[in-house]
Scaffold this motif. Structure first.
Motif, PDB file in Angstrom:
ATOM      1  N   GLY A  12       3.441  10.131  12.529  1.00  0.00           N
ATOM      2  CA  GLY A  12       2.350   8.832  12.155  1.00  0.00           C
ATOM      3  C   GLY A  12       2.025   7.523  12.209  1.00  0.00           C
ATOM      4  O   GLY A  12       1.397   7.146  13.181  1.00  0.00           O
ATOM      5  N   GLU A  13       3.242   7.562  11.710  1.00  0.00           N
ATOM      6  CA  GLU A  13       3.963   5.777  11.902  1.00  0.00           C
ATOM      7  C   GLU A  13       4.022   5.246  13.196  1.00  0.00           C
ATOM      8  O   GLU A  13       3.375   4.301  12.837  1.00  0.00           O
ATOM      9  CB  GLU A  13       4.276   5.470  10.140  1.00  0.00           C
TER      10      GLU A  13
ATOM     11  N   ALA B 208      -4.101   6.913   8.375  1.00  0.00           N
ATOM     12  CA  ALA B 208      -4.003   6.566   6.699  1.00  0.00           C
ATOM     13  C   ALA B 208      -2.740   4.739   7.378  1.00  0.00           C
ATOM     14  O   ALA B 208      -2.885   3.555   6.859  1.00  0.00           O
ATOM     15  CB  ALA B 208      -2.618   7.157   6.527  1.00  0.00           C
ATOM     16  N   ALA B 209      -1.288   5.341   8.372  1.00  0.00           N
ATOM     17  CA  ALA B 209      -1.145   4.061   9.251  1.00  0.00           C
ATOM     18  C   ALA B 209      -2.066   2.900   9.962  1.00  0.00           C
ATOM     19  O   ALA B 209      -1.721   1.641   9.305  1.00  0.00           O
ATOM     20  CB  ALA B 209       0.060   3.840   9.404  1.00  0.00           C
ATOM     21  N   GLU B 210      -2.914   3.310  10.259  1.00  0.00           N
ATOM     22  CA  GLU B 210      -3.697   2.578  10.818  1.00  0.00           C
ATOM     23  C   GLU B 210      -4.552   1.113   9.630  1.00  0.00           C
ATOM     24  O   GLU B 210      -5.011   0.758  10.399  1.00  0.00           O
ATOM     25  CB  GLU B 210      -4.260   3.393  12.214  1.00  0.00           C
ATOM     26  N   GLY B 211      -5.058   2.065   8.614  1.00  0.00           N
ATOM     27  CA  GLY B 211      -5.685   1.540   7.966  1.00  0.00           C
ATOM     28  C   GLY B 211      -4.709   0.846   7.467  1.00  0.00           C
ATOM     29  O   GLY B 211      -5.452  -0.544   7.582  1.00  0.00           O
ATOM     30  N   MET B 212      -4.155   0.769   6.639  1.00  0.00           N
ATOM     31  CA  MET B 212      -2.366  -0.154   6.494  1.00  0.00           C
ATOM     32  C   MET B 212      -2.537  -1.348   7.200  1.00  0.00           C
ATOM     33  O   MET B 212      -2.539  -2.436   6.201  1.00  0.00           O
ATOM     34  CB  MET B 212      -1.305   0.375   5.425  1.00  0.00           C
ATOM     35  N   LEU B 213      -2.173  -1.480   8.359  1.00  0.00           N
ATOM     36  CA  LEU B 213      -2.231  -2.544   9.402  1.00  0.00           C
ATOM     37  C   LEU B 213      -3.132  -2.994   9.086  1.00  0.00           C
ATOM     38  O   LEU B 213      -3.256  -4.495   9.817  1.00  0.00           O
ATOM     39  CB  LEU B 213      -1.472  -1.858  10.720  1.00  0.00           C
ATOM     40  N   THR B 214      -4.360  -2.225   9.366  1.00  0.00           N
ATOM     41  CA  THR B 214      -5.868  -3.176   9.772  1.00  0.00           C
ATOM     42  C   THR B 214      -6.150  -4.660   8.566  1.00  0.00           C
ATOM     43  O   THR B 214      -6.163  -5.519   7.529  1.00  0.00           O
ATOM     44  CB  THR B 214      -6.479  -2.779  10.064  1.00  0.00           C
ATOM     45  N   ALA B 215      -6.217  -3.240   7.097  1.00  0.00           N
ATOM     46  CA  ALA B 215      -5.694  -3.434   5.946  1.00  0.00           C
ATOM     47  C   ALA B 215      -5.065  -4.999   5.245  1.00  0.00           C
ATOM     48  O   ALA B 215      -5.312  -5.678   4.696  1.00  0.00           O
ATOM     49  CB  ALA B 215      -6.559  -2.422   5.035  1.00  0.00           C
TER      50      ALA B 215
ATOM     51  N   ALA C 106       1.157  -1.076   0.118  1.00  0.00           N
ATOM     52  CA  ALA C 106       0.190  -0.291   0.119  1.00  0.00           C
ATOM     53  C   ALA C 106       1.089   1.068  -0.065  1.00  0.00           C
ATOM     54  O   ALA C 106       1.886   1.081   0.833  1.00  0.00           O
ATOM     55  CB  ALA C 106      -1.186  -0.180   1.366  1.00  0.00           C
ATOM     56  N   GLN C 107       0.247   2.392  -0.516  1.00  0.00           N
ATOM     57  CA  GLN C 107       1.105   3.258  -0.705  1.00  0.00           C
ATOM     58  C   GLN C 107      -0.204   4.426   0.047  1.00  0.00           C
ATOM     59  O   GLN C 107      -1.052   4.231  -0.878  1.00  0.00           O
ATOM     60  CB  GLN C 107       1.558   4.161  -2.088  1.00  0.00           C
ATOM     61  N   GLN C 108       0.095   4.893   0.721  1.00  0.00           N
ATOM     62  CA  GLN C 108      -0.970   6.467   0.857  1.00  0.00           C
ATOM     63  C   GLN C 108      -0.065   7.920   0.905  1.00  0.00           C
ATOM     64  O   GLN C 108       0.648   7.900   1.955  1.00  0.00           O
ATOM     65  CB  GLN C 108      -1.827   5.976   2.398  1.00  0.00           C
ATOM     66  N   ASP C 109      -1.136   9.044   0.783  1.00  0.00           N
ATOM     67  CA  ASP C 109      -0.240  10.198   0.592  1.00  0.00           C
ATOM     68  C   ASP C 109      -0.567  11.081   2.072  1.00  0.00           C
ATOM     69  O   ASP C 109      -2.301  10.876   2.098  1.00  0.00           O
ATOM     70  CB  ASP C 109      -0.988  11.035  -0.150  1.00  0.00           C
ATOM     71  N   ALA C 110       0.197  11.158   2.864  1.00  0.00           N
ATOM     72  CA  ALA C 110      -0.358  11.494   4.198  1.00  0.00           C
ATOM     73  C   ALA C 110       0.480  12.324   4.746  1.00  0.00           C
ATOM     74  O   ALA C 110       1.744  11.934   5.176  1.00  0.00           O
ATOM     75  CB  ALA C 110      -1.088  10.688   5.467  1.00  0.00           C
ATOM     76  N   TRP C 111       0.159  13.778   4.395  1.00  0.00           N
ATOM     77  CA  TRP C 111       1.516  15.163   4.937  1.00  0.00           C
ATOM     78  C   TRP C 111       1.794  15.205   6.723  1.00  0.00           C
ATOM     79  O   TRP C 111       2.857  15.586   6.943  1.00  0.00           O
ATOM     80  CB  TRP C 111       1.136  16.369   4.416  1.00  0.00           C
ATOM     81  N   PHE C 112       0.562  15.001   6.946  1.00  0.00           N
ATOM     82  CA  PHE C 112       0.950  15.795   8.463  1.00  0.00           C
ATOM     83  C   PHE C 112       0.446  14.428   9.852  1.00  0.00           C
ATOM     84  O   PHE C 112      -0.108  13.072   8.941  1.00  0.00           O
ATOM     85  CB  PHE C 112      -0.354  16.778   8.977  1.00  0.00           C
TER      86      PHE C 112
END
Length: 161
Positions: free
Chosen positions: A66-67, A42-49, A29-35
């Motif tokens: 954030g990560e 976004a990282a929580e979502g990737m780790l869940t998925a 996965a790759q997700q754009d998130a600056w703050f």
């Protein structure tokens, strides 16, 4: 995380080009998130998925913070490690933390960048030829070299006063 500005896009391309050369590495996965707050979500979502994920990387400080937050909050310390870009007191603290989540970050050389910018501006004003682009090597800060991390943290603390 953070594909928006050109520098982050170049960082992302450089990272993915190199990391995918390693055996067994698969980008899921790759997700754009600056703050940081958006990056944590976004990282929580990737780790869940993708519960098989064992590493996260970010192209900027906010994404890295954030990560680290997502890994901590999700109880994934020891299962997921984080790498990132940019150094700050907070990032240094993460590198020195006992939870072993943040492994390493690359930092920039702001003094050298500023010095080169002024020198280049003076040359341009004087009509001298200047390079359109100059690359400076980054600095790797890693938890395996805590004395270097402590040194930069002390420096950054002094600068922020």
């Amino acid at each position: 995380m953070a594909l928006a500005p050109e520098t982050a896009s170049q960082r992302t391309k450089g990272f993915t080009d190199e990391v995918t050369k390693l055996p067994g590495v698969k980008i899921v996965a790759q997700q754009d998130a600056w703050f940081a707050p958006e990056a944590a979500t976004a990282a929580e979502g990737m780790l869940t998925a993708h519960p098989e994920t064992d590493m996260l990387w970010s192209a900027n400080e906010g994404g890295t913070v954030g990560e680290v937050t997502a890994v901590r909050n999700g109880g994934k310390a020891g299962k997921v490690v984080v790498f990132g870009t940019d150094i700050s007191e907070q990032m240094a603290d993460f590198l020195l933390a006992d939870d072993n989540i943040l492994q390493a970050v690359t930092g920039q050389r702001p003094f050298d960048i500023g010095s080169m910018a002024v020198s280049t501006a003076i040359k341009a004003v004087n009509g001298e030829p200047v390079k359109k682009m100059t690359a400076l090597d980054g600095i790797l800060y890693t938890r395996t070299k805590p004395d270097e991390v402590k040194k930069v943290k002390q420096y950054l603390h002094g600068v922020s006063k």
